[in-house]
Design a protein around this motif. Sequence first.
Motif, PDB file in Angstrom:
ATOM      1  N   MET A 130       1.015  -1.189  -0.096  1.00  0.00           N
ATOM      2  CA  MET A 130       0.084   0.000   0.036  1.00  0.00           C
ATOM      3  C   MET A 130       0.904   1.419  -0.144  1.00  0.00           C
ATOM      4  SD  MET A 130      -3.057   1.118   0.309  1.00  0.00           S
ATOM      5  CE  MET A 130      -4.467  -0.071   0.955  1.00  0.00           C
ATOM      6  N   ARG A 131       0.581   2.120  -0.772  1.00  0.00           N
ATOM      7  CA  ARG A 131       1.215   3.463  -0.918  1.00  0.00           C
ATOM      8  C   ARG A 131       0.443   4.568  -0.074  1.00  0.00           C
ATOM      9  NH1 ARG A 131       0.627   2.966  -7.251  1.00  0.00           N
ATOM     10  NH2 ARG A 131      -0.996   2.122  -6.442  1.00  0.00           N
ATOM     11  N   ARG A 132       1.241   5.318   0.668  1.00  0.00           N
ATOM     12  CA  ARG A 132       0.681   6.310   1.471  1.00  0.00           C
ATOM     13  C   ARG A 132       0.806   7.566   1.091  1.00  0.00           C
ATOM     14  NH1 ARG A 132       3.649   4.952   7.119  1.00  0.00           N
ATOM     15  NH2 ARG A 132       1.899   3.497   7.142  1.00  0.00           N
ATOM     16  N   ALA A 133      -0.458   8.519   1.534  1.00  0.00           N
ATOM     17  CA  ALA A 133      -0.606   9.849   1.104  1.00  0.00           C
ATOM     18  C   ALA A 133      -1.028  10.402   2.270  1.00  0.00           C
ATOM     19  CB  ALA A 133      -1.264  10.188  -0.199  1.00  0.00           C
ATOM     20  N   LEU A 134      -0.640  11.812   2.397  1.00  0.00           N
ATOM     21  CA  LEU A 134      -1.175  12.549   3.442  1.00  0.00           C
ATOM     22  C   LEU A 134      -2.224  13.696   2.951  1.00  0.00           C
ATOM     23  CD1 LEU A 134       1.702  13.854   5.373  1.00  0.00           C
ATOM     24  CD2 LEU A 134       0.465  11.950   5.792  1.00  0.00           C
ATOM     25  N   VAL A 135      -3.420  13.821   3.790  1.00  0.00           N
ATOM     26  CA  VAL A 135      -4.541  14.464   3.330  1.00  0.00           C
ATOM     27  C   VAL A 135      -4.955  15.175   4.483  1.00  0.00           C
ATOM     28  CG1 VAL A 135      -5.298  13.070   1.336  1.00  0.00           C
ATOM     29  CG2 VAL A 135      -6.499  12.669   3.600  1.00  0.00           C
ATOM     30  N   ARG A 136      -5.866  16.253   4.254  1.00  0.00           N
ATOM     31  CA  ARG A 136      -6.207  17.117   5.266  1.00  0.00           C
ATOM     32  C   ARG A 136      -7.615  17.775   4.763  1.00  0.00           C
ATOM     33  NH1 ARG A 136      -2.509  21.602   7.776  1.00  0.00           N
ATOM     34  NH2 ARG A 136      -2.480  20.554   9.885  1.00  0.00           N
ATOM     35  N   ARG A 137      -8.694  17.363   5.837  1.00  0.00           N
ATOM     36  CA  ARG A 137     -10.187  17.835   5.490  1.00  0.00           C
ATOM     37  C   ARG A 137     -10.270  19.250   5.406  1.00  0.00           C
ATOM     38  NH1 ARG A 137     -14.298  14.778   7.157  1.00  0.00           N
ATOM     39  NH2 ARG A 137     -12.592  13.047   7.428  1.00  0.00           N
ATOM     40  N   PRO A 138     -11.129  19.748   4.637  1.00  0.00           N
ATOM     41  CA  PRO A 138     -11.314  21.228   4.504  1.00  0.00           C
ATOM     42  C   PRO A 138     -11.844  21.630   5.882  1.00  0.00           C
ATOM     43  CG  PRO A 138     -12.635  20.045   2.952  1.00  0.00           C
ATOM     44  CD  PRO A 138     -11.839  19.104   3.554  1.00  0.00           C
ATOM     45  N   GLY A 139     -11.669  22.930   6.508  1.00  0.00           N
ATOM     46  CA  GLY A 139     -11.969  23.417   7.608  1.00  0.00           C
ATOM     47  C   GLY A 139     -13.353  24.168   7.491  1.00  0.00           C
ATOM     48  N   GLU A 144      -7.869  28.537  -6.380  1.00  0.00           N
ATOM     49  CA  GLU A 144      -6.585  28.460  -6.906  1.00  0.00           C
ATOM     50  C   GLU A 144      -6.031  27.014  -6.636  1.00  0.00           C
ATOM     51  OE1 GLU A 144      -4.283  32.522  -7.963  1.00  0.00           O
ATOM     52  OE2 GLU A 144      -5.077  32.556  -5.785  1.00  0.00           O
ATOM     53  N   GLY A 145      -6.965  25.897  -6.299  1.00  0.00           N
ATOM     54  CA  GLY A 145      -6.484  24.873  -5.967  1.00  0.00           C
ATOM     55  C   GLY A 145      -6.419  23.917  -7.165  1.00  0.00           C
ATOM     56  N   CYS A 146      -5.688  22.756  -7.021  1.00  0.00           N
ATOM     57  CA  CYS A 146      -5.901  21.774  -8.059  1.00  0.00           C
ATOM     58  C   CYS A 146      -5.730  20.351  -7.490  1.00  0.00           C
ATOM     59  CB  CYS A 146      -4.900  22.090  -9.222  1.00  0.00           C
ATOM     60  SG  CYS A 146      -3.060  21.936  -8.591  1.00  0.00           S
ATOM     61  N   VAL A 147      -5.590  19.380  -8.192  1.00  0.00           N
ATOM     62  CA  VAL A 147      -5.825  18.086  -7.443  1.00  0.00           C
ATOM     63  C   VAL A 147      -4.415  17.800  -6.875  1.00  0.00           C
ATOM     64  CG1 VAL A 147      -7.145  16.693  -9.202  1.00  0.00           C
ATOM     65  CG2 VAL A 147      -4.607  17.073  -9.730  1.00  0.00           C
ATOM     66  N   THR A 148      -3.234  18.532  -7.246  1.00  0.00           N
ATOM     67  CA  THR A 148      -1.984  18.156  -6.598  1.00  0.00           C
ATOM     68  C   THR A 148      -1.965  18.749  -5.124  1.00  0.00           C
ATOM     69  OG1 THR A 148      -0.700  20.107  -7.454  1.00  0.00           O
ATOM     70  CG2 THR A 148      -0.588  18.151  -8.821  1.00  0.00           C
ATOM     71  N   CYS A 149      -2.564  19.831  -4.991  1.00  0.00           N
ATOM     72  CA  CYS A 149      -2.489  20.647  -3.542  1.00  0.00           C
ATOM     73  C   CYS A 149      -3.194  19.821  -2.466  1.00  0.00           C
ATOM     74  CB  CYS A 149      -3.426  21.738  -3.879  1.00  0.00           C
ATOM     75  SG  CYS A 149      -3.109  23.183  -5.233  1.00  0.00           S
ATOM     76  N   LEU A 150      -4.202  18.780  -2.827  1.00  0.00           N
ATOM     77  CA  LEU A 150      -4.902  18.084  -1.847  1.00  0.00           C
ATOM     78  C   LEU A 150      -4.303  17.019  -1.286  1.00  0.00           C
ATOM     79  CD1 LEU A 150      -8.527  18.546  -3.734  1.00  0.00           C
ATOM     80  CD2 LEU A 150      -7.360  19.962  -1.544  1.00  0.00           C
ATOM     81  N   SER A 151      -3.183  16.758  -1.588  1.00  0.00           N
ATOM     82  CA  SER A 151      -2.789  15.541  -0.898  1.00  0.00           C
ATOM     83  C   SER A 151      -0.963  15.667  -1.088  1.00  0.00           C
ATOM     84  CB  SER A 151      -2.892  14.195  -1.512  1.00  0.00           C
ATOM     85  OG  SER A 151      -2.627  14.211  -2.970  1.00  0.00           O
ATOM     86  N   VAL A 152      -0.275  14.769  -0.301  1.00  0.00           N
ATOM     87  CA  VAL A 152       1.208  14.525  -0.352  1.00  0.00           C
ATOM     88  C   VAL A 152       1.633  13.295  -0.375  1.00  0.00           C
ATOM     89  CG1 VAL A 152       3.420  15.107   0.868  1.00  0.00           C
ATOM     90  CG2 VAL A 152       1.593  16.634   0.983  1.00  0.00           C
ATOM     91  N   ARG A 153       1.956  12.629  -1.548  1.00  0.00           N
ATOM     92  CA  ARG A 153       2.346  11.448  -1.772  1.00  0.00           C
ATOM     93  C   ARG A 153       3.492  11.080  -1.100  1.00  0.00           C
ATOM     94  NH1 ARG A 153      -0.417  14.660  -3.971  1.00  0.00           N
ATOM     95  NH2 ARG A 153       1.338  15.163  -5.498  1.00  0.00           N
ATOM     96  N   LEU A 154       3.553  10.150  -0.002  1.00  0.00           N
ATOM     97  CA  LEU A 154       4.900   9.854   0.534  1.00  0.00           C
ATOM     98  C   LEU A 154       5.674   8.769   0.058  1.00  0.00           C
ATOM     99  CD1 LEU A 154       3.309   9.944   4.309  1.00  0.00           C
ATOM    100  CD2 LEU A 154       4.692  11.738   3.133  1.00  0.00           C
TER     101      LEU A 154
END
Length: 254
Positions: A3-12, A243-253
């Motif tokens: 399994m590959r891992r990514a970080l995400v953070r839900r909108p506030g 000004e967000g896009c698909v890359t902004c919403l996660s960090v692929r670890l």
Amino acid sequence: MPMRRALVRRPGPRLADGLVTHIARTPVDAGLALRQWRDYVEAMTAAGWDCVEVPPVDECPDGVFVEDTMVVFGDLVVLARPGAEVRRPELAAVRETVADLGYRTVAIEAPGTLDGGDVLKVGDTVYVGRGGRTNDAGIAQLRDFLAVRGRRVVPVGVRTVLHLKSAVTALPDGTVIGYPPLVDHPELFDAFLPVPEPAGAHVVLLGDDQLLMSASAPASAALFAGRGYRPVPVDIGEFERLEGCVTCLSVRLS
């Protein structure tokens, strides 16, 4: 396959107050944004990614754009120092999360500024946008961190968009893609492919031949499909208003 891992953070709750620099502000539907975010996470999970949630920062409207907080190189996480001072409180929980996951961390320090969205990795070359959010001191510090890893750091002037990755990303074969009116220096890239829509410039490499991308770029998706890739479209329209896009919403670890 592991399994590959990514970080995400839900909108506030303050998402609609997020910073807007190069486009006109339009209303943001926070409820719809949360549904779109969940669909985004589900698309990554379906492609084999373990999405780890960074604790939310409800006081920071732009906290959902977690990519800007760091850049990852193997086991090393370079913690950013956002060019917008109001975004710096986003870093504390990010630092704790990656440390708990076992990553080694270093940090950009004053007077340097660096946003993760300004960093595009293509093979051993690291392109770094120099503009409103990332400065020369931040780029110099990143270059020092990466010197022992054999990475070549190439500054790229950014004037017409928020971050370098607002203008360009790269396909799995290393071809840099971008919407020409928004790309200031296409000549700096070894291979450049124009795309027909602004949102078509943004892809997240899910693995194999899958490309996570915005549903608002169907012509670009067709272009990529013609090159043998499988687009995975997601609707992120509420984040594009900021000004967000698909890359902004996660960090692929990994």
